[in-house]
Write a protein that holds these residues in place. Structure first.
Motif, PDB file in Angstrom:
ATOM      1  N   PRO A  86      33.234  23.841  46.750  1.00 33.76           N
ATOM      2  CA  PRO A  86      33.081  24.435  45.420  1.00 33.76           C
ATOM      3  C   PRO A  86      33.600  25.868  45.396  1.00 33.76           C
ATOM      4  CG  PRO A  86      30.977  24.401  46.576  1.00 33.76           C
ATOM      5  CD  PRO A  86      31.937  23.599  47.413  1.00 33.76           C
ATOM      6  N   ARG A  87      33.959  26.323  44.215  1.00 31.68           N
ATOM      7  CA  ARG A  87      34.380  27.711  44.045  1.00 31.68           C
ATOM      8  C   ARG A  87      33.183  28.636  44.245  1.00 31.68           C
ATOM      9  NH1 ARG A  87      36.751  28.401  38.418  1.00 31.68           N
ATOM     10  NH2 ARG A  87      34.545  28.420  37.832  1.00 31.68           N
ATOM     11  N   CYS A  88      33.397  29.742  44.933  1.00 33.60           N
ATOM     12  CA  CYS A  88      32.327  30.725  45.097  1.00 33.60           C
ATOM     13  C   CYS A  88      31.911  31.243  43.725  1.00 33.60           C
ATOM     14  CB  CYS A  88      32.798  31.894  45.959  1.00 33.60           C
ATOM     15  SG  CYS A  88      33.403  31.443  47.610  1.00 33.60           S
ATOM     16  N   PRO A  89      30.621  31.436  43.475  1.00 36.34           N
ATOM     17  CA  PRO A  89      30.175  31.886  42.161  1.00 36.34           C
ATOM     18  C   PRO A  89      30.681  33.285  41.838  1.00 36.34           C
ATOM     19  CG  PRO A  89      28.367  31.945  43.739  1.00 36.34           C
ATOM     20  CD  PRO A  89      29.503  31.240  44.420  1.00 36.34           C
ATOM     21  N   HIS A  90      30.819  33.562  40.554  1.00 35.79           N
ATOM     22  CA  HIS A  90      31.347  34.874  40.170  1.00 35.79           C
ATOM     23  C   HIS A  90      30.269  35.946  40.343  1.00 35.79           C
ATOM     24  CE1 HIS A  90      29.106  34.699  36.405  1.00 35.79           C
ATOM     25  NE2 HIS A  90      29.605  35.870  36.032  1.00 35.79           N
ATOM     26  N   ALA A  91      30.720  37.185  40.578  1.00 37.43           N
ATOM     27  CA  ALA A  91      29.825  38.327  40.767  1.00 37.43           C
ATOM     28  C   ALA A  91      29.492  38.906  39.400  1.00 37.43           C
ATOM     29  CB  ALA A  91      30.483  39.372  41.662  1.00 37.43           C
ATOM     30  N   ALA A  92      28.325  38.559  38.883  1.00 35.95           N
ATOM     31  CA  ALA A  92      27.998  38.866  37.494  1.00 35.95           C
ATOM     32  C   ALA A  92      27.947  40.366  37.211  1.00 35.95           C
ATOM     33  CB  ALA A  92      26.657  38.223  37.137  1.00 35.95           C
ATOM     34  N   GLU A  93      27.523  41.174  38.183  1.00 32.03           N
ATOM     35  CA  GLU A  93      27.357  42.602  37.936  1.00 32.03           C
ATOM     36  C   GLU A  93      28.672  43.369  37.897  1.00 32.03           C
ATOM     37  OE1 GLU A  93      23.724  44.757  39.561  1.00 32.03           O
ATOM     38  OE2 GLU A  93      23.910  43.094  40.984  1.00 32.03           O
ATOM     39  N   THR A  94      29.704  42.840  38.514  1.00 25.69           N
ATOM     40  CA  THR A  94      30.941  43.621  38.677  1.00 25.69           C
ATOM     41  C   THR A  94      32.188  42.923  38.146  1.00 25.69           C
ATOM     42  OG1 THR A  94      31.053  42.743  40.941  1.00 25.69           O
ATOM     43  CG2 THR A  94      30.094  44.937  40.660  1.00 25.69           C
ATOM     44  N   PHE A  95      32.114  41.631  37.881  1.00 21.37           N
ATOM     45  CA  PHE A  95      33.297  40.852  37.500  1.00 21.37           C
ATOM     46  C   PHE A  95      33.971  41.426  36.256  1.00 21.37           C
ATOM     47  CE2 PHE A  95      35.511  37.368  35.403  1.00 21.37           C
ATOM     48  CZ  PHE A  95      36.168  36.736  36.445  1.00 21.37           C
ATOM     49  N   ASP A  96      33.208  41.669  35.206  1.00 20.61           N
ATOM     50  CA  ASP A  96      33.788  42.135  33.945  1.00 20.61           C
ATOM     51  C   ASP A  96      34.399  43.523  34.073  1.00 20.61           C
ATOM     52  OD1 ASP A  96      33.042  39.780  32.751  1.00 20.61           O
ATOM     53  OD2 ASP A  96      31.312  40.609  31.701  1.00 20.61           O
ATOM     54  N   ILE A  97      33.857  44.353  34.963  1.00 16.48           N
ATOM     55  CA  ILE A  97      34.415  45.689  35.175  1.00 16.48           C
ATOM     56  C   ILE A  97      35.777  45.571  35.843  1.00 16.48           C
ATOM     57  CG2 ILE A  97      34.033  47.958  36.212  1.00 16.48           C
ATOM     58  CD1 ILE A  97      31.006  47.203  36.280  1.00 16.48           C
ATOM     59  N   ALA A  98      35.870  44.707  36.849  1.00 17.25           N
ATOM     60  CA  ALA A  98      37.155  44.481  37.509  1.00 17.25           C
ATOM     61  C   ALA A  98      38.184  43.944  36.518  1.00 17.25           C
ATOM     62  CB  ALA A  98      36.986  43.514  38.687  1.00 17.25           C
ATOM     63  N   ALA A  99      37.745  43.065  35.623  1.00 20.34           N
ATOM     64  CA  ALA A  99      38.656  42.527  34.603  1.00 20.34           C
ATOM     65  C   ALA A  99      39.128  43.629  33.664  1.00 20.34           C
ATOM     66  CB  ALA A  99      37.956  41.419  33.816  1.00 20.34           C
ATOM     67  N   GLU A 100      38.242  44.531  33.306  1.00 20.35           N
ATOM     68  CA  GLU A 100      38.638  45.641  32.441  1.00 20.35           C
ATOM     69  C   GLU A 100      39.688  46.514  33.113  1.00 20.35           C
ATOM     70  OE1 GLU A 100      36.569  49.220  29.811  1.00 20.35           O
ATOM     71  OE2 GLU A 100      35.502  48.442  31.566  1.00 20.35           O
ATOM     72  N   VAL A 109      34.303  40.244  42.732  1.00 20.65           N
ATOM     73  CA  VAL A 109      34.486  39.168  41.742  1.00 20.65           C
ATOM     74  C   VAL A 109      33.795  37.866  42.130  1.00 20.65           C
ATOM     75  CG1 VAL A 109      36.634  40.111  40.832  1.00 20.65           C
ATOM     76  CG2 VAL A 109      36.713  38.555  42.795  1.00 20.65           C
ATOM     77  N   ARG A 110      33.299  37.767  43.367  1.00 14.76           N
ATOM     78  CA  ARG A 110      32.597  36.572  43.819  1.00 14.76           C
ATOM     79  C   ARG A 110      31.268  36.990  44.458  1.00 14.76           C
ATOM     80  NH1 ARG A 110      36.170  34.980  41.188  1.00 14.76           N
ATOM     81  NH2 ARG A 110      37.686  33.326  41.620  1.00 14.76           N
ATOM     82  N   ASP A 111      30.221  36.282  44.104  1.00 16.24           N
ATOM     83  CA  ASP A 111      28.907  36.545  44.677  1.00 16.24           C
ATOM     84  C   ASP A 111      28.784  35.752  45.973  1.00 16.24           C
ATOM     85  OD1 ASP A 111      26.292  36.963  45.320  1.00 16.24           O
ATOM     86  OD2 ASP A 111      25.458  36.270  43.414  1.00 16.24           O
ATOM     87  N   LEU A 112      28.889  36.457  47.106  1.00 21.41           N
ATOM     88  CA  LEU A 112      28.879  35.802  48.414  1.00 21.41           C
ATOM     89  C   LEU A 112      27.503  35.869  49.074  1.00 21.41           C
ATOM     90  CD1 LEU A 112      32.314  37.119  49.768  1.00 21.41           C
ATOM     91  CD2 LEU A 112      31.833  34.968  48.570  1.00 21.41           C
ATOM     92  N   GLU A 113      26.480  36.170  48.296  1.00 22.13           N
ATOM     93  CA  GLU A 113      25.125  36.266  48.838  1.00 22.13           C
ATOM     94  C   GLU A 113      24.739  34.954  49.512  1.00 22.13           C
ATOM     95  OE1 GLU A 113      21.989  38.737  49.632  1.00 22.13           O
ATOM     96  OE2 GLU A 113      23.547  39.285  48.181  1.00 22.13           O
TER      97      GLU A 113
END
Length: 373
Positions: free
Chosen positions: A302-316, A270-274
């Motif tokens: 600041p809040r760590c940026p969201h993980a765009a590739e996987t965030f919505d799947i985790a929410a589902e 859920v967070r992009d830690l790159e």
């Protein structure tokens, strides 16, 4: 006038008979064992299947510490069923499937079927020189590098694609849900997770994602991005493990007495830690998991940026337990095919893996003998 002694034996006409009988015995030891064997079988399968599911792990590798218990627990069942053609690799896979199946809540009844059988053991597929101490066995398998607990989203997707041929991000997000089961020990991994990732360490369900995605569990139609980003207040905690002989660890924790845990690879769903993870010890110091002010910028960090590739799947998955379980079953079953050629497909499971092991035939040999008085 002496005592009547019965010697147990089994007649197995087909692979399905063999799988069903062994599975029943596995369910029995899971039920009667004093520890959470279901979780340990699921963990063991993952560690076994990195590099190919072959019924062997290298117990000198610190990443595999703690697996001796589930290996030993299955030895009596292997002794009972091995002469029918069930390999140790098959038995480990079957134990993990039964562990996952039995960990579902009442009303969740996915079967977690044994689709393939005939996986060769490492001693049948490797030279002894490939294994620990020049001798291949259950506890002396080939050395294989397990994934770091500090993978970023990109690295995690790449690992599962390369290792298990996971082509879609949902497969990786789903398989990570196995962390609903079990705990972590400083003596095994260095992580201080005696209470696990969440409160019920015996249940396979989507609560894992509820701890990573904020907002309502029931009325998700009103959830917006900011609400979903404001999940549990996970904060980094450091543990020095020199007394345990395991690596020092940074981990994400929330709560106290008990506290719960997430690893960087969990957070990466859920967070992009790159570029934000310290390669030395796994610390994330430049951003924080949660900040609910000014769109994530109004906090000390600041809040760590969201993980765009996987965030919505985790929410589902957070909002749809049935969807999670179905996808987890699919991904987990695919993981158990690692190292085997299954492109021919299987219409009526269980199916023999083509050309891998001579005993992998639809009709298994009958045992000799009869009950003895």
């Amino acid at each position: 006038g002496g005592e009547v002694v019965f010697i147990e034996f089994l007649v197995a006409d087909t692979a399905a008979d063999l799988v069903d009988a062994a599975r029943a015995d596995i369910a029995g030891i899971i039920r009667d064992h004093p520890t959470n064997l279901a979780a340990k079988f699921v963990r063991m399968a993952f560690h076994d299947c990195v590099g190919g599911c072959d019924g062997c792990v290298d117990l000198t590798n610190g990443d595999n510490f703690g697996l001796e218990e589930p290996i030993d627990a299955l030895e009596p069942i292997l002794a009972k069923f091995g002469h029918f053609g069930m390999t140790r690799a098959d038995l480990w896979a079957l134990a993990s499937l039964e562990g996952a199946r039995g960990a579902q809540a009442n009303g969740d009844n996915l079967p977690f079927p044994m689709v393939w059988f005939g996986r060769p053991n490492c001693e049948d597929a490797n030279l002894d020189s490939d294994c620990v101490e020049g001798e291949c066995s259950a506890k002396k398998g080939p050395h294989r590098d397990l994934p770091s607990p500090h993978l970023t989203t990109r690295e995690m997707l790449s690992f599962f694609n390369t290792t298990f041929d996971f082509q879609e991000p949902w497969e990786t997000v789903a398989i990570m849900g196995a962390h609903t089961l079990g705990t972590l020990s400083r003596t095994n991994s260095g992580f201080n997770g005696p209470n696990g990732w969440l409160s019920n360490t015996n249940r396979l369900d989507s609560n894992y994602y509820d701890n990573l995605i904020g907002g309502s569990l029931t009325d998700f139609t009103n959830d917006n991005f900011e609400r979903m980003m404001n999940a549990g207040n996970w904060e980094m905690t450091f543990y020095s493990n020199s007394a345990f002989g395991t690596p020092d660890r940074w981990e994400w924790e929330r709560g106290a007495n008990p506290h719960f845990i997430m690893l960087n690879s969990d957070i990466a769903l859920v967070r992009d830690l790159e570029g934000l993870i310290d390669d030395e010890d796994g610390q994330v110091s430049q951003c924080q998991f949660r900040c609910d002010r000014n769109g994530g910028t109004g906090c000390a960090r600041p809040r760590c940026p969201h993980a765009a590739e996987t965030f919505d799947i985790a929410a589902e998955y957070k909002h749809d337990n049935a969807k999670f379980l179905q996808d987890f079953q699919t991904a987990f079953t695919k993981m158990l095919e690692a190292g085997s050629d299954t492109e021919v497909g299987c219409s009526i499971p269980p199916c023999p893996i083509p050309g891998t092991f001579p005993t992998a035939s639809p009709t298994l040999p009958q045992p000799s003998g009869s009950p003895t008085l």
